[in-house]
Enzyme design. Structure first.
Site, mmCIF file in Angstrom:
data_model
loop_
_atom_site.group_PDB
_atom_site.id
_atom_site.type_symbol
_atom_site.label_atom_id
_atom_site.label_comp_id
_atom_site.label_asym_id
_atom_site.label_seq_id
_atom_site.Cartn_x
_atom_site.Cartn_y
_atom_site.Cartn_z
ATOM 1 N N ASP A 118 5.327 3.861 -36.841
ATOM 2 C CA ASP A 118 4.626 2.797 -37.565
ATOM 3 C C ASP A 118 5.602 1.631 -37.661
ATOM 4 O O ASP A 118 6.790 1.767 -37.340
ATOM 5 C CB ASP A 118 4.226 3.289 -38.972
ATOM 6 C CG ASP A 118 3.580 2.191 -39.807
ATOM 7 O OD1 ASP A 118 2.668 1.520 -39.290
ATOM 8 O OD2 ASP A 118 3.996 1.983 -40.963
ATOM 9 N N SER A 119 5.118 0.497 -38.170
ATOM 10 C CA SER A 119 6.009 -0.643 -38.374
ATOM 11 C C SER A 119 6.989 -0.390 -39.527
ATOM 12 O O SER A 119 7.974 -1.111 -39.653
ATOM 13 C CB SER A 119 5.177 -1.884 -38.684
ATOM 14 O OG SER A 119 4.415 -1.656 -39.855
ATOM 15 N N CYS B 89 -0.423 3.788 -37.094
ATOM 16 C CA CYS B 89 -0.475 2.364 -37.404
ATOM 17 C C CYS B 89 -1.808 1.812 -36.913
ATOM 18 O O CYS B 89 -2.116 1.905 -35.712
ATOM 19 C CB CYS B 89 0.685 1.667 -36.702
ATOM 20 S SG CYS B 89 0.675 -0.126 -36.893
ATOM 21 N N GLU C 190 6.208 -2.350 -48.752
ATOM 22 C CA GLU C 190 7.575 -2.349 -48.208
ATOM 23 C C GLU C 190 8.603 -2.776 -49.260
ATOM 24 O O GLU C 190 9.767 -2.429 -49.169
ATOM 25 C CB GLU C 190 7.667 -3.258 -46.971
ATOM 26 C CG GLU C 190 6.914 -2.716 -45.751
ATOM 27 C CD GLU C 190 7.573 -1.475 -45.129
ATOM 28 O OE1 GLU C 190 8.808 -1.339 -45.174
ATOM 29 O OE2 GLU C 190 6.814 -0.631 -44.590
ATOM 30 N N CYS D 111 -5.226 0.450 -42.576
ATOM 31 C CA CYS D 111 -3.791 0.299 -42.329
ATOM 32 C C CYS D 111 -3.126 1.473 -43.031
ATOM 33 O O CYS D 111 -3.453 1.782 -44.186
ATOM 34 C CB CYS D 111 -3.299 -1.020 -42.911
ATOM 35 S SG CYS D 111 -1.514 -1.148 -43.061
ATOM 36 N N HIS E 110 -0.366 1.842 -44.345
ATOM 37 C CA HIS E 110 0.384 1.552 -45.570
ATOM 38 C C HIS E 110 -0.483 1.726 -46.826
ATOM 39 O O HIS E 110 0.034 1.990 -47.909
ATOM 40 C CB HIS E 110 0.899 0.107 -45.566
ATOM 41 C CG HIS E 110 2.172 -0.105 -44.811
ATOM 42 N ND1 HIS E 110 2.237 -0.085 -43.443
ATOM 43 C CD2 HIS E 110 3.439 -0.346 -45.242
ATOM 44 C CE1 HIS E 110 3.488 -0.328 -43.061
ATOM 45 N NE2 HIS E 110 4.238 -0.488 -44.138
HETATM 46 N N1 DGL Z 1 0.892 0.302 -41.152
HETATM 47 C C1 DGL Z 1 0.435 -0.566 -40.132
HETATM 48 C C2 DGL Z 1 -1.029 -0.529 -39.922
HETATM 49 O O1 DGL Z 1 -1.569 0.542 -40.070
HETATM 50 C C3 DGL Z 1 1.127 -1.868 -39.922
HETATM 51 C C4 DGL Z 1 1.211 -2.799 -41.030
HETATM 52 C C5 DGL Z 1 2.014 -4.019 -40.665
HETATM 53 O O2 DGL Z 1 3.126 -3.866 -40.178
HETATM 54 O O3 DGL Z 1 1.498 -5.126 -40.847
HETATM 55 O O4 DGL Z 1 -1.677 -1.471 -39.576
#
Ligand code: DGL
Length: 266
Positions: free
Chosen positions: A6-7, A69, A149, A183, A185
């Protein structure tokens, strides 16, 4: 061994479920904390970053990859699969769509995601393919990833609840009974999200994809041996912030288990 990336911290919402469903698998996790967020970047940049992430994971002895992600899954999955045809690569879109279609009763479905995921229309396309009757309301939520984050993850964070209220207003007004957390996150701040849309089923797309991964691993007989799987965490910037927030979310101390790498080398 399973690769997950993931990011940043988001993919942990998938990792948690993978560990529950496949407790004997070793896992290598990469969070691109030096370049997060992905969701506000161009498609070209997202493809470039995700290929590097994949190259890094492929330098381990992996049997399958979970792209934990939404942004990468909606923009780059086809390209990753083209580059690595022999490795099963699972994204979060299809599994998330199926879970939402199953959960909704009133057929009003909200989609929350990064600007890039919402712009791609990937979840809408998947839902429409299942039923043209779904009423779909999408909302880009650029504030959520920085809040996660930066550690605004407790259920009592007023700023996170307020961001949820602002971002999800059109979905709340439409009366959605199901909200795709598009997402990975977002499940980390699910308690704050649930406060503003209390009656909706929240779809954790990473957890849904983990079930798909379990089915693939089981069908192909790729199970690791009967001992508890080990997890190795890698990030592309200093590990302290990641360790702290990940430890809270996972409910276990991962301090000193995280290694920093130079992702530009891959
Ligand atoms: N967690 C990621 C997603 O599912 C990326 C979020 C990001 O880096 O903007 O989209």
């Amino acid at each position: 061994m399973i690769g997950i990336f993931d990011s940043g911290l988001g993919g942990l919402s998938a990792l948690k479920e993978v560990r529950r469903l496949l407790p004997f698998e070793d896992i290598v996790y990469f969070g691109d904390t030096g370049r997060v967020p992905y969701g506000t970047r161009s498609r070209e940049t997202i493809i470039k970053y995700s290929l590097q992430d994949m190259h890094f994971l492929a330098s381990h002895n992996i049997d399958a990859v979970l792209v934990a992600c939404g942004t990468v899954s909606s923009n780059a999955l086809v390209i990753l699969r083209e580059k690595y045809p022999s490795i099963p690569i699972i994204g979060v879109i299809d599994a998330g769509v199926r879970a939402a279609a199953k959960a909704t009763r009133n057929k009003i479905i909200g989609i929350a995601g990064t600007p890039s995921t919402i712009g791609s229309g990937a979840f809408d396309t998947g839902l429409r393919a299942i039923s043209p009757d779904f009423k779909i309301i999408s909302s880009a939520c650029p504030l959520f990833v920085p809040l996660v984050e930066n550690g605004f993850v407790s259920k009592d964070e007023e700023i996170t609840r307020l961001a949820a209220e602002i971002h999800l207003q059109p979905i709340i007004e439409a009366g959605a009974d199901t909200l795709i957390l598009g997402c990975t996150h977002y499940p980390i701040i699910a308690p704050s999200i649930a406060k503003v849309i209390p009656n909706a089923s929240l779809i954790n797309v990473g957890a849904a994809a983990a079930e798909e991964l379990r089915d693939i691993i089981t069908a192909r007989g790729m199970h690791d041996t009967e001992r508890e799987g080990a997890v190795k965490y890698y990030v592309s910037d200093e590990p302290q912030g990641f360790e702290r927030i990940a430890s809270i979310f996972l409910g276990e101390e991962i301090t000193d288990k995280v290694t920093r790498i130079d992702i530009e080398k891959y």
